[in-house]
Design a protein around this motif. Structure first.
Motif, PDB file in Angstrom:
ATOM      1  N   SER A  81       0.823  -1.208   0.000  1.00 14.32           N
ATOM      2  CA  SER A  81       0.000   0.000   0.000  1.00 14.32           C
ATOM      3  C   SER A  81       0.856   1.257   0.000  1.00 14.32           C
ATOM      4  N   ARG A  82       1.952   1.236   0.741  1.00  8.46           N
ATOM      5  CA  ARG A  82       2.814   2.427   0.792  1.00  8.46           C
ATOM      6  C   ARG A  82       3.549   2.616  -0.528  1.00  8.46           C
ATOM      7  N   LEU A  83       4.021   1.520  -1.105  1.00 12.85           N
ATOM      8  CA  LEU A  83       4.674   1.610  -2.405  1.00 12.85           C
ATOM      9  C   LEU A  83       3.731   2.178  -3.456  1.00 12.85           C
ATOM     10  N   TRP A  84       2.483   1.724  -3.416  1.00 14.55           N
ATOM     11  CA  TRP A  84       1.509   2.172  -4.414  1.00 14.55           C
ATOM     12  C   TRP A  84       1.202   3.657  -4.243  1.00 14.55           C
ATOM     13  N   ARG A  85       1.086   4.118  -3.012  1.00 12.11           N
ATOM     14  CA  ARG A  85       0.759   5.525  -2.774  1.00 12.11           C
ATOM     15  C   ARG A  85       1.894   6.451  -3.203  1.00 12.11           C
ATOM     16  N   LEU A  86       3.136   6.018  -3.040  1.00  9.82           N
ATOM     17  CA  LEU A  86       4.285   6.849  -3.374  1.00  9.82           C
ATOM     18  C   LEU A  86       4.949   6.444  -4.689  1.00  9.82           C
ATOM     19  N   ARG A  87       4.257   5.638  -5.496  1.00  3.11           N
ATOM     20  CA  ARG A  87       4.885   5.043  -6.672  1.00  3.11           C
ATOM     21  C   ARG A  87       5.447   6.075  -7.646  1.00  3.11           C
TER      22      ARG A  87
END
Length: 595
Positions: A81-87
């Protein structure tokens, strides 16, 4: 007299730890960060100054486990989820920063020295990386981690951490070491690496998670420490055996456990070892710096440090503006990330081992990194008026903490905690859930709720779960585990959070006398009152009488509880209770009044 190994370790440990303690405290006090303190302490006790401690290479080999643990913790932070938000920022802004800065600085090294193209790349590419150990504490102390500015800085640092692996691979591919030349072909090594990564992922799912689940059921915290360290060392040893970077194995081990319920417990248990070994790593790097070579070319070191800072500031500022940042904010971001970083020392050592650069060159460029790190706090202070508008633009501060989505932390996800958490979520408040019941964690996962394993009364685990940013901390676990001292420690660590406690009974409330809590809720009070109301309705008691009885009970109960807390005596104010004796006396009074 024979110098036994144990005695040598004790003898070396005293000056190492003593100098590290003094200089880290001084550098922290000056706002320069712990990393520089460790480097200076190592240089002073090393063979080129005071000569108090020897065998820097041996200590460096042991301390490299600190780098593996650091990458393991970085991997644990990479939840999907964090990777996706800051992708966009990670793989756009971060990728451009590393590539453009690396190429530009390699060009500067090539033009300003007589090094070969391979050596220029081996020295220039690592200088594109900034100091995570220095920048993140600066952002946290300034309260900037929750802003778009802070998140973009974090995204770039995160990609830089990830880029360590390909940079090590590039260095290995350019190697002039005969041992490397006679080693495994690159394409076969790539296949081995891919197979090892897939194997680690499968091991994480089918071996490690059941192992941590078993340890969780046993409730043995020490075994979590052993299992966490075993995971890092085993994964690193596998990659090293294949001839690949040991750091890659530690990183993959972290990623494969990032989405597990045991993430925060592992972080809390491994972090102390990471801090100690990483400190020893920087001490050993300081010991290996050839200060005589640096003293012979001080203008080269200073000039290259200035060129490094200027190039990175301009390039990062330009990229940030392309990604929509205002000019002043982009300038602030460039300055903040303008220094070299701790991974530069790792890559310089790799380049030296690959016969791409000499030990003298590695020391010179290590000094350039050190000098650039020392300038960052001063540059941020000197340019405050130039960048303040952009860095603190109106509306930049987010509403509510953004630490992995936790505005509230609920400790205990049983029947009580589930109701509390679901009502908060129903209002759109992000919640982080913590519990120690492995069976319940598994069941909660079947219903779509992510519950992390761990003791939520531990301050280090709460901090890793985001308590420093949370507005609410709610203790909803069974039993009578909390007292005033524990709550005071948690409140002192996280003063911005409102603390709520589920109390087992009146004794638990008395035990929390004077605790800095926003609210205490007795676990069965409201449900018991609800049942009493329904019972009175069933026997035909008038609604107004029911309301009157409930109000009177609450008044008496509250008054009695206050007296009990003040006196610490559970038997205090017994006469205020509704009881069979009081009921009998009331009936006698009624009979006498009616004649």
């Amino acid at each position: 007299m024979e110098d036994h190994g144990g005695m040598s370790l004790l003898r070396d440990g005293v000056p190492l730890l003593g100098f590290a303690l003094v200089f880290v405290l001084i550098f922290r006090r000056l706002g320069l960060g712990a990393t520089l303190g460790f480097l200076v302490a190592g240089a002073l006790v090393g063979p080129h100054v005071l000569g108090l401690v020897g065998d820097a290479e041996g200590k460096l080999g042991i301390a490299e486990l600190g780098i593996a643990l650091l990458l393991f913790l970085v991997g644990l932070e990479l939840s999907p989820s964090r990777l996706w938000r800051l992708r966009k920022d990670i793989f756009g802004l971060g990728l451009l920063q590393v590539v453009l800065c690396g190429l530009a600085i390699s060009g500067i090294v090539l033009l300003g020295t007589s090094f070969s193209v391979e050596a220029a790349f081996a020295l220039g590419l690592p200088l594109a990386l900034s100091s995570t150990a220095q920048v993140l504490p600066m952002l946290q102390s300034a309260g900037r981690m929750r802003t778009p500015f802070g998140e973009r800085a974090f995204a770039i640092l995160l990609f830089q951490d990830l880029s360590l692996i390909p940079l090590i691979t590039i260095t290995a591919a350019m190697s002039r070491n005969p041992a490397d030349a006679g080693g495994t072909p690159g394409w076969l090594l790539g296949l081995y690496t891919l197979a090892a990564v897939l194997g680690l992922i499968l091991a994480g799912r089918y071996l490690l998670r059941p192992l941590f689940r078993l340890i969780g059921n046993l409730g043995e915290r020490e075994m979590f420490v052993f299992a966490g360290l075993f995971t890092v060392i085993a994964a690193s040893a596998l990659m090293e055996w294949l001839g690949v970077s040991a750091a890659l194995g530690a990183f993959v081990a972290g990623v494969m456990l990032a989405d597990s319920p045991y993430r925060h417990e592992l972080e809390a248990d491994v972090e102390p070892f990471r801090s100690i070994l990483l400190g020893l790593f920087f001490l050993a790097v300081g010991m290996t710096l050839n200060l005589n070579a640096i003293a012979e070319r001080p203008f080269f070191v200073a000039g290259m440090a200035v060129a490094l800072i200027a190039a990175k500031t301009v390039i990062i500022m330009g990229i940030a503006m392309l990604f929509g940042m205002k000019r002043r904010a982009a300038f602030a971001l460039g300055l903040l990330l303008s220094q070299g970083g701790e991974f530069g020392f790792v890559l310089f050592a790799q380049a030296q081992a690959a016969y791409l650069v000499t030990g003298e060159a590695a020391s010179l460029f290590g000094a350039i990194v050190t000098l650039s790190m020392a300038t960052t706090p001063f540059l941020m202070m000197l340019t405050q008026n130039l960048r303040v508008d952009g860095e603190a633009a109106p509306g930049e501060e987010r509403e509510g903490p953004q630490h992995d989505g936790s505005n509230a932390i609920v400790v205990g996800y049983g029947r009580f905690g589930q109701t509390v958490a679901q009502m908060l979520m129903g209002q759109g408040i992000p919640v982080t859930l913590i519990d120690t019941d492995v069976e319940m964690i598994d069941v909660a996962g079947d219903f779509g709720s992510k519950v992390y394993y761990g003791d939520g009364t531990r301050i280090d685990l709460l901090r890793l779960a985001g308590a420093a940013d949370a507005e609410l901390i709610l203790f909803c676990q069974d039993g009578d585990k909390l007292d005033t001292e524990a709550i005071e420690a948690i409140h002192h660590a996280f003063p911005q959070a409102s603390i709520f406690v589920r109390a087992y009974d009146r004794r638990s409330i008395i035990k929390l006398k004077g605790a800095p809590v926003t609210g205490i809720v007795r676990e069965v009070l409201e449900s018991a009152i609800a049942m009493a109301r329904k019972a009175m309705e069933a026997v035909g008691v008038d609604h107004m009488e029911i309301e009157k009885t409930e109000a009177e009970y609450r008044r008496r109960d509250s008054a009695r509880l206050k007296i009990q807390r003040d006196t610490g005596d559970l038997r205090a104010a017994r006469e205020t209770m509704f009881s069979t004796e009081a009921l009998a006396a009331a009936l006698v009074d009624d009979i006498e009044k009616t004649g």
